[in-house]
Write a protein that holds these residues in place. Structure first.
Motif, PDB file in Angstrom:
ATOM      1  N   LEU A   1       2.121  37.634  38.561  1.00 43.68           N
ATOM      2  CA  LEU A   1       3.263  37.683  38.782  1.00 43.68           C
ATOM      3  C   LEU A   1       4.078  37.818  37.289  1.00 43.68           C
ATOM      4  O   LEU A   1       5.199  38.224  36.960  1.00 43.68           O
ATOM      5  CB  LEU A   1       3.841  35.886  39.236  1.00 43.68           C
ATOM      6  CG  LEU A   1       3.436  35.752  40.533  1.00 43.68           C
ATOM      7  CD1 LEU A   1       2.818  34.075  40.891  1.00 43.68           C
ATOM      8  CD2 LEU A   1       4.235  36.192  41.433  1.00 43.68           C
ATOM      9  N   THR A   2       3.231  37.477  35.922  1.00 47.12           N
ATOM     10  CA  THR A   2       3.786  37.809  34.900  1.00 47.12           C
ATOM     11  C   THR A   2       3.657  38.963  34.765  1.00 47.12           C
ATOM     12  O   THR A   2       5.291  39.578  34.322  1.00 47.12           O
ATOM     13  CB  THR A   2       2.754  37.234  34.199  1.00 47.12           C
ATOM     14  OG1 THR A   2       2.891  35.928  34.417  1.00 47.12           O
ATOM     15  CG2 THR A   2       3.627  37.471  32.753  1.00 47.12           C
ATOM     16  N   GLY A   3       3.448  39.821  35.432  1.00 43.84           N
ATOM     17  CA  GLY A   3       3.942  41.478  35.189  1.00 43.84           C
ATOM     18  C   GLY A   3       5.147  42.253  35.991  1.00 43.84           C
ATOM     19  O   GLY A   3       5.597  43.044  35.754  1.00 43.84           O
ATOM     20  N   ARG A   4       5.168  41.412  37.191  1.00 43.63           N
ATOM     21  CA  ARG A   4       6.181  41.112  37.997  1.00 43.63           C
ATOM     22  C   ARG A   4       7.578  41.046  37.211  1.00 43.63           C
ATOM     23  O   ARG A   4       8.279  41.623  37.198  1.00 43.63           O
ATOM     24  CB  ARG A   4       6.133  41.209  39.470  1.00 43.63           C
ATOM     25  CG  ARG A   4       5.465  41.447  40.477  1.00 43.63           C
ATOM     26  CD  ARG A   4       6.097  40.709  42.014  1.00 43.63           C
ATOM     27  NE  ARG A   4       7.391  40.721  42.751  1.00 43.63           N
ATOM     28  CZ  ARG A   4       7.864  42.119  42.507  1.00 43.63           C
ATOM     29  NH1 ARG A   4       6.915  43.156  42.425  1.00 43.63           N
ATOM     30  NH2 ARG A   4       8.670  42.253  42.830  1.00 43.63           N
ATOM     31  N   TYR A   5       7.259  39.837  36.376  1.00 45.59           N
ATOM     32  CA  TYR A   5       8.756  39.841  35.692  1.00 45.59           C
ATOM     33  C   TYR A   5       8.784  40.236  34.405  1.00 45.59           C
ATOM     34  O   TYR A   5      10.303  40.742  34.304  1.00 45.59           O
ATOM     35  CB  TYR A   5       8.818  38.349  35.528  1.00 45.59           C
ATOM     36  CG  TYR A   5       8.670  37.333  36.251  1.00 45.59           C
ATOM     37  CD1 TYR A   5      10.101  36.962  36.906  1.00 45.59           C
ATOM     38  CD2 TYR A   5       8.215  35.843  37.064  1.00 45.59           C
ATOM     39  CE1 TYR A   5      10.749  36.277  37.766  1.00 45.59           C
ATOM     40  CE2 TYR A   5       8.208  35.258  38.087  1.00 45.59           C
ATOM     41  CZ  TYR A   5       9.483  35.106  38.529  1.00 45.59           C
ATOM     42  OH  TYR A   5       9.773  34.580  39.319  1.00 45.59           O
ATOM     43  N   VAL A   6       8.059  40.993  34.124  1.00 47.70           N
ATOM     44  CA  VAL A   6       8.380  41.532  32.675  1.00 47.70           C
ATOM     45  C   VAL A   6       8.926  42.888  33.406  1.00 47.70           C
ATOM     46  O   VAL A   6       9.629  44.119  32.828  1.00 47.70           O
ATOM     47  CB  VAL A   6       6.838  41.935  32.298  1.00 47.70           C
ATOM     48  CG1 VAL A   6       6.790  42.722  31.446  1.00 47.70           C
ATOM     49  CG2 VAL A   6       6.138  40.957  31.174  1.00 47.70           C
TER      50      VAL A   6
END
Length: 518
Positions: free
Chosen positions: A141-146
């Motif tokens: 999820l963090t990678g998608r938001y980045v």
């Protein structure tokens, strides 16, 4: 291109070096592993890093397979970092989510499917799901938001650049249109003068007091003036735009030729505008370009005041010095009711700036603190003054607002990308901690109860002095159980540590042996 590939290769090698460090430290023979396991881990992580840029989900699946091969509960110190890193890269590098969600569901199902194969219990499947959420889904999820953050930033800058180009093009068109108006003014003034010259020459041509030679010269002068007027009309017709000439090449002037600022102010008063004119300084002749620029500035400023601030008091000031002429037009906030506003491109000030610049002057404008507006121009009075240099284009106000709005949206999305996973991790951590402490408390045997137990006492697993749930089995690497026992029960000696434990062995329902084992 080669430099970019070299940079990617160096980054991949560095990532591989970081990921294999826990494998080398935790799977060596000194920690209960083997060099074969180390080799499999190093090679497997190398393959995962190699395919991660093209197939990030495959790299994540390889890391999960290596971790499950080491422990059916998925969480293992040698591969915990790899799970986090490849989970983040899968979200950062892959746009679509369907395949990732399918992989997560397969990992969860596999965790529960391994329970009977590894002689575990249902809590093992729960551990797999918990590790999946914390070590894989949260970084994903963090990678998608980045990724979304980067897309928003790139889209915001592209939008700002496009809007700046469009506004610059609109300003250029307005400057060309203003030059066309200047050409029209030149036609109106020079055409009028040439017509007077032709009229005077025609009078001389028929004057009986002149000789035939002088009359012929006057006739030639009349014809030359007429031809010059026609050529001027054709040239101005080419320079004028369709908006100025309605596609005919020429147009009637919108204001009388030679109209003064005083006449403009009187015309505005007659229309109901509250305007005051102040003229200071010595009199004198004004160059034609400066005169037309002053006229245009006053007309445009009064029009804008009537349109945007109806009912406001307007001050027009002409301050003449030895070599400069300063024109100021300012108005207060509007007090009347605005009518339906006509569409405006907002380029009137651009045209005024071009007109003043070509006259060799400088135009400034600002919003007043009371809500009004002020325009001021300083122009030289020397005939033939060169045009002022074109000023550097300021940042487009519209693009600045769009960039600020895009930055706010990006910051809001980034904050959500950071705090939502952190809150999820914290909540799951608290739940796991509470659940773990509760589970451990149900297998904890108090020392006083242990001392009160004696060999030969009748004892069963549900005795009142024993905790409700013994451990699933002995801890690893503890001494073997005494022979001849029916079964042995293990209980925690401390609430948090795995060892030492209390071992109670039973024969025919009675306590046959008790010991503290390490």
């Amino acid at each position: 291109m080669r430099r970019e590939r070299l940079r990617e290769l160096v980054l991949d090698l560095g990532l591989w070096g970081v990921l294999v460090c826990p494998v080398l430290l935790r799977l060596d023979p000194d920690d209960g592993g083997s060099w074969g396991q180390v080799a499999v881990g190093v090679v497997g992580l190398g393959v995962a890093v190699a395919v991660c840029r093209v197939l990030p989900l495959l790299a994540l699946a390889l890391a999960v397979a290596l971790s499950l091969a080491t422990s059916p509960e998925l969480f293992t110190p040698p591969y915990a970092l790899a799970l986090v890193v490849f989970g983040y890269l899968a979200g950062r590098r892959r746009r679509h989510t369907r395949a990732a969600l399918a992989l997560f569901a397969a990992i969860a199902a596999l965790g529960f499917a391994l329970v009977p194969l590894s002689d575990g219990n249902v809590s093992q499947g729960f551990t797999v799901v918990l590790v999946l959420a914390l070590a894989i889904v949260a970084p994903w999820l963090t990678g998608r938001y980045v990724r979304q953050y980067a897309r928003l930033v790139r889209a915001g800058w592209e939008l700002a650049a496009r809007m700046e180009r469009e506004q610059a093009a609109a300003a250029d068109r307005e400057r060309l249109r203003e030059r066309s108006r200047i050409a029209g003014d030149m036609h109106d003034s020079l055409g009028h003068d040439l017509a007077l010259i032709a009229l005077r020459a025609a009078a001389l041509e028929v004057d009986p007091g002149l000789g035939a030679r002088q009359q012929a010269a006057a006739g030639e002068l009349r014809v030359a003036a007429a031809d010059a007027t026609a050529r001027l009309r054709d040239i101005i017709g080419v320079l004028r735009t369709d908006e100025d000439g309605e596609g005919k090449g020429t147009s009637a002037p919108t204001t009388p030729v030679g109209e003064t600022v005083e006449a403009v102010v009187e015309r505005a008063r007659a229309s109901g505008l509250r305007v005051e004119l102040t003229v200071t300084g010595p009199g004198g002749e004004t160059p034609p370009m400066v005169d037309r620029a002053v006229h245009r500035l006053v007309v445009e400023s009064l029009t804008n005041a009537a349109r945007h601030a109806p009912g406001a008091q307007v001050q027009v000031a002409l301050e003449r010095a030895a070599d400069t002429l300063t024109v100021s037009v300012s108005n207060g906030p509007g007090t009347g009711v605005r009518g339906e506003r006509e569409p405006s491109g907002g380029t009137g000030l651009v045209g005024l700036d071009e007109r003043v610049r070509l006259a060799g002057g400088l135009l400034t404008h600002r919003a007043r603190a009371d809500g009004g507006f002020a325009v001021r121009a300083v122009m030289p009075l020397a005939p033939g003054a060169p045009a002022a240099p074109t000023p550097a284009r300021p940042a487009a106000p519209t693009s600045v607002r769009e960039r600020d709005r895009a930055r706010q949206e990006v910051r809001r999305g980034l904050a959500q990308a950071i705090w939502i996973p952190l809150a999820l991790v914290a909540a799951l951590g608290v739940v796991m901690l509470v659940f773990g402490l509760w589970t451990q408390s149900r297998s904890f045997l108090d020392r006083d109860d242990y001392v009160s137990l004696h060999v030969g006492d009748p004892l069963s697993a549900d005795a009142e002095r024993l905790p409700p749930h013994p451990l699933d089995g002995p801890p690893a690497d503890v001494p073997p159980e005494p022979s001849g026992m029916d079964r042995c029960l293990y209980y925690r000696a401390t609430l948090t540590a795995t060892v030492p434990v209390y071992r109670l062995c039973l024969v025919d329902g009675r306590l046959a042996d008790k010991a503290v084992v390490e």
